[in-house]
Design a protein around this motif. Structure first.
Motif, mmCIF file in Angstrom:
data_model
loop_
_atom_site.group_PDB
_atom_site.id
_atom_site.type_symbol
_atom_site.label_atom_id
_atom_site.label_comp_id
_atom_site.label_asym_id
_atom_site.label_seq_id
_atom_site.Cartn_x
_atom_site.Cartn_y
_atom_site.Cartn_z
ATOM 1 N N GLU A 20 9.444 7.640 48.048
ATOM 2 C CA GLU A 20 8.885 7.242 49.334
ATOM 3 C C GLU A 20 7.358 7.285 49.337
ATOM 4 N N GLU A 21 6.756 7.392 48.167
ATOM 5 C CA GLU A 21 5.309 7.552 48.122
ATOM 6 C C GLU A 21 4.561 6.320 48.622
ATOM 7 N N ASP A 22 5.197 5.141 48.583
ATOM 8 C CA ASP A 22 4.536 3.922 49.037
ATOM 9 C C ASP A 22 4.726 3.661 50.527
ATOM 10 N N VAL A 23 5.486 4.520 51.203
ATOM 11 C CA VAL A 23 5.669 4.392 52.649
ATOM 12 C C VAL A 23 4.657 5.300 53.345
ATOM 13 N N LEU A 24 3.843 4.736 54.232
ATOM 14 C CA LEU A 24 2.853 5.520 54.966
ATOM 15 C C LEU A 24 3.538 6.293 56.088
ATOM 16 N N ASP A 25 3.289 7.601 56.140
ATOM 17 C CA ASP A 25 3.870 8.460 57.167
ATOM 18 C C ASP A 25 2.788 8.740 58.210
ATOM 19 N N LEU A 26 2.857 8.058 59.355
ATOM 20 C CA LEU A 26 1.809 8.170 60.369
ATOM 21 C C LEU A 26 2.293 8.925 61.600
ATOM 22 N N MET A 27 1.316 9.516 62.309
ATOM 23 C CA MET A 27 1.616 10.262 63.529
ATOM 24 C C MET A 27 0.680 9.808 64.650
ATOM 25 N N ASP A 28 0.797 10.460 65.795
ATOM 26 C CA ASP A 28 0.016 10.044 66.962
ATOM 27 C C ASP A 28 -1.482 10.012 66.682
ATOM 28 N N HIS A 29 -1.978 11.016 65.962
ATOM 29 C CA HIS A 29 -3.423 11.145 65.797
ATOM 30 C C HIS A 29 -4.041 10.117 64.853
ATOM 31 N N ASP A 30 -3.202 9.496 63.973
ATOM 32 C CA ASP A 30 -3.787 8.538 63.019
ATOM 33 C C ASP A 30 -3.112 7.175 63.029
ATOM 34 N N PHE A 31 -2.132 6.971 63.911
ATOM 35 C CA PHE A 31 -1.380 5.708 63.904
ATOM 36 C C PHE A 31 -2.283 4.503 64.126
ATOM 37 N N VAL A 43 6.618 -1.361 60.680
ATOM 38 C CA VAL A 43 6.718 0.041 61.097
ATOM 39 C C VAL A 43 8.157 0.371 61.475
ATOM 40 N N MET A 44 8.654 1.455 60.892
ATOM 41 C CA MET A 44 9.983 1.959 61.230
ATOM 42 C C MET A 44 9.819 3.199 62.106
ATOM 43 N N PHE A 45 10.271 3.111 63.344
ATOM 44 C CA PHE A 45 10.290 4.248 64.252
ATOM 45 C C PHE A 45 11.671 4.885 64.132
ATOM 46 N N TYR A 46 11.721 6.176 63.784
ATOM 47 C CA TYR A 46 13.011 6.775 63.442
ATOM 48 C C TYR A 46 13.140 8.197 63.985
ATOM 49 N N ALA A 47 14.368 8.703 63.867
ATOM 50 C CA ALA A 47 14.655 10.116 64.154
ATOM 51 C C ALA A 47 15.355 10.692 62.929
ATOM 52 N N ASP A 80 7.951 9.359 62.848
ATOM 53 C CA ASP A 80 9.006 10.259 63.337
ATOM 54 C C ASP A 80 8.846 10.414 64.851
ATOM 55 N N CYS A 81 9.795 9.881 65.597
ATOM 56 C CA CYS A 81 9.700 9.890 67.059
ATOM 57 C C CYS A 81 10.069 11.236 67.676
ATOM 58 N N THR A 82 10.550 12.178 66.859
ATOM 59 C CA THR A 82 10.968 13.468 67.410
ATOM 60 C C THR A 82 9.899 14.539 67.230
ATOM 61 N N GLU A 83 8.897 14.250 66.404
ATOM 62 C CA GLU A 83 7.869 15.255 66.140
ATOM 63 C C GLU A 83 6.477 14.711 66.469
ATOM 64 N N GLY A 84 5.682 14.452 65.415
ATOM 65 C CA GLY A 84 4.288 14.073 65.625
ATOM 66 C C GLY A 84 4.060 12.658 66.107
ATOM 67 N N GLY A 85 5.143 11.870 66.296
ATOM 68 C CA GLY A 85 4.949 10.485 66.707
ATOM 69 C C GLY A 85 5.535 10.159 68.067
ATOM 70 N N LYS A 86 5.830 11.191 68.867
ATOM 71 C CA LYS A 86 6.483 10.964 70.163
ATOM 72 C C LYS A 86 5.696 10.013 71.053
ATOM 73 N N GLU A 87 4.399 10.253 71.175
ATOM 74 C CA GLU A 87 3.564 9.436 72.066
ATOM 75 C C GLU A 87 3.501 7.994 71.589
ATOM 76 N N THR A 88 3.379 7.807 70.269
ATOM 77 C CA THR A 88 3.322 6.457 69.691
ATOM 78 C C THR A 88 4.621 5.705 69.950
#
Length: 492
Positions: A20-31, A43-47, A80-88
């Motif tokens: 999964e190294e080529d998949v960018l893992d983004l959160m609210d602060h850097d999306f 973009v895949m929004f997931y749980a 991840d919509c359950t943790e650091g990406g809820k707002e996004t």
């Protein structure tokens, strides 16, 4: 030994992460800031707990490995919509998992409605970037383009503007999500190909064989419809690689050979069996379509043909004729057995395979039980209007409907109407009935069994009665056309 076990666990974990190294893992602060760095991103929004997400993630990672190296590159992102990406996720109206969306320069562009397998994701997203046909400016560009593709590609060679070039570009735009197109007007490229106004379909190098040419040149009219027909006919060759993302493109009559198809881990073994299929397919060109499919990806389909496939087995063969009837090669695979099977298929000498439960010894309940083997008797030719439910034993909605269906059948037992149910997981559903979920209900008038209507009404007894009273070929004895009970006079 303890150290070796720990090392093995660490190594496995590292490998899993590396996938999964080529998949960018983004959160609210850097999306927003990180996404704006990419011209095109999926973009895949997931749980984490979502089963569909877990199944998609390895395919998503495989696709990312290809797309990050595409020209131009496409970024694959997960949030991840359950943790650091809820707002996004809230900001992007994510209401289910996984949700996939396409962004351009950090701005939402469109919902992703493409395949969920790696190859399909790659093909779909490549079509979203750049022009529909890539311009090749040198021989090196042509060679790089041909080497990079894992499926057939279509290349136009045009010295100047022409009707053929116009038709080619029209088709490229139409098929951009299915086929990779490129073109060139540069002298060195035209000279290498030996044409100044032509279109060529190139097959990928790993499918090279002695039974068909590595490339096919178009010789038809300068018309996009004719060109489209030619691409469709030649794209997969004599025996294409049929996978989950392209299976609907292989048309009946179709013979499929299932085995360990894997051009990454075992290209030599894959081609060993494919060459034997090609040898037979060459003799039936234009009469029957052939394909090879990875058995592990089509376990469910094999089960639909009554085939239990073990990894060590020789290839297994199944077919569908022009009427979508199913047939299975029962003999051990060989060139001779396959050729004889296809001849018998074309001559109508094979007995069709029907997946069916045994015919019930009695019909004691109020609802008639249909299986594939008695379907014609209890549905198609029963001489009655019929309401039929296609169900699955594990389906909660089906279980809830069961007592209602029993009550309905009991109410209508003296009417010219039959209430029928069939387990669609244990029996083939044939004819005009399209079952894609459970329960699926159809109303089949007795004089129009070839044109049943999907029932979309309410699921209470009164809902069914009103519907049937209105739609029945002959007015019911106990209800008028509005579904109101008729007055019954008692004789003194």
């Amino acid at each position: 030994m303890h150290f070796l076990k720990i090392f093995a666990v660490v190594l496995l974990a590292t490998c899993a992460l590396a996938k999964e190294e080529d998949v960018l893992d983004l959160m609210d602060h850097d999306f927003d800031s990180r996404l704006a760095e990419h011209d095109t991103a999926l973009v895949m929004f997931y749980a984490p707990w979502c089963g569909h997400c877990k199944r998609l993630k390895p395919e998503y990672a495989k696709a990312a490995e290809d797309l990050i190296r595409n020209d131009p590159p496409v970024a694959l992102v997960k949030v991840d919509c359950t943790e650091g990406g809820k707002e996004t996720c809230n900001k992007n109206s994510v209401s289910g998992y996984p949700t996939l969306k396409i962004f351009r320069n950090g701005e939402f562009s469109q919902d992703y409605n493409g395949p969920r397998e790696a190859n399909g994701i790659v093909k779909y997203m490549k079509a979203q970037v750049g022009p529909a046909s890539k311009e090749l400016k040198s021989v090196a560009d042509l060679e790089k383009f041909l080497a990079a593709e894992k499926e057939s590609v279509v290349v136009g060679f045009f010295e100047k503007e022409s009707d053929l070039k116009t038709a080619f570009l029209q088709l490229a735009n139409k098929l951009r999500e299915k086929v990779q197109f490129a073109h060139s007007s540069f002298a060195a490229v035209l000279e290498k190909q030996g044409t100044t106004d032509g279109v060529v379909l190139f097959r990928p190098a790993h499918l090279k064989n002695k039974f068909e040419d590595a490339s096919v040149t178009y010789s038809g009219k300068a018309d996009s419809a004719d060109l489209n027909e030619w691409v469709t006919k030649n794209f997969y060759g004599l025996a294409g690689v049929r996978k989950g993302d392209n299976q609907r493109e292989f048309k009946n009559p179709l013979v499929v050979v299932y085995y360990g198809v894997d051009y990454v881990k075992n290209p030599k073994g894959t081609n060993y069996w494919r060459n034997r299929v090609l040898k037979v397919a060459k003799n039936f060109e234009g009469k029957v379509n052939f394909a090879i499919s990875p058995s592990d990806e089509f376990t469910h389909e094999l089960n639909e043909f009554g085939i239990e496939f073990a990894q060590a087995d020789k290839p297994r063969v199944a077919a569908r004729d022009a009427n979508d009837k199913k047939y299975v090669l029962r003999e051990e695979f060989s060139v001779e057995a396959l050729e004889s099977f296809v001849n018998d298929l074309l001559e109508g000498n094979l007995e069709a395979y029907i997946k069916s439960e045994p015919i019930p010894e009695s019909q004691d309940g109020p609802v008639v039980v249909a299986v594939a083997k008695n379907f014609d008797d209890v549905v198609t030719n029963n001489g009655k209007d019929t309401l039929i439910e296609f169900y699955a034993p594990w389906c909660g909605h089906c279980k809830k409907l069961a007592p209602t269906f029993d009550e309905l059948a009991e109410k209508l037992k003296d009417e010219d109407v039959s209430i029928v149910k069939m387990d669609a997981t244990a029996n083939d559903v044939t004819g005009p009935f399209d079952v894609r979920g459970f329960p699926t209900l159809y109303w089949a008038p007795k004089d129009k069994k070839s044109s049943p209507v999907r029932y979309e009404g309410g699921r209470e007894v009164d809902d069914f009665v009103k519907y049937i009273a209105k739609e029945a070929t002959n007015e019911l004895k106990g209800w008028d056309r509005s579904g109101n009970p008729k007055d019954v006079k008692t004789e003194l």
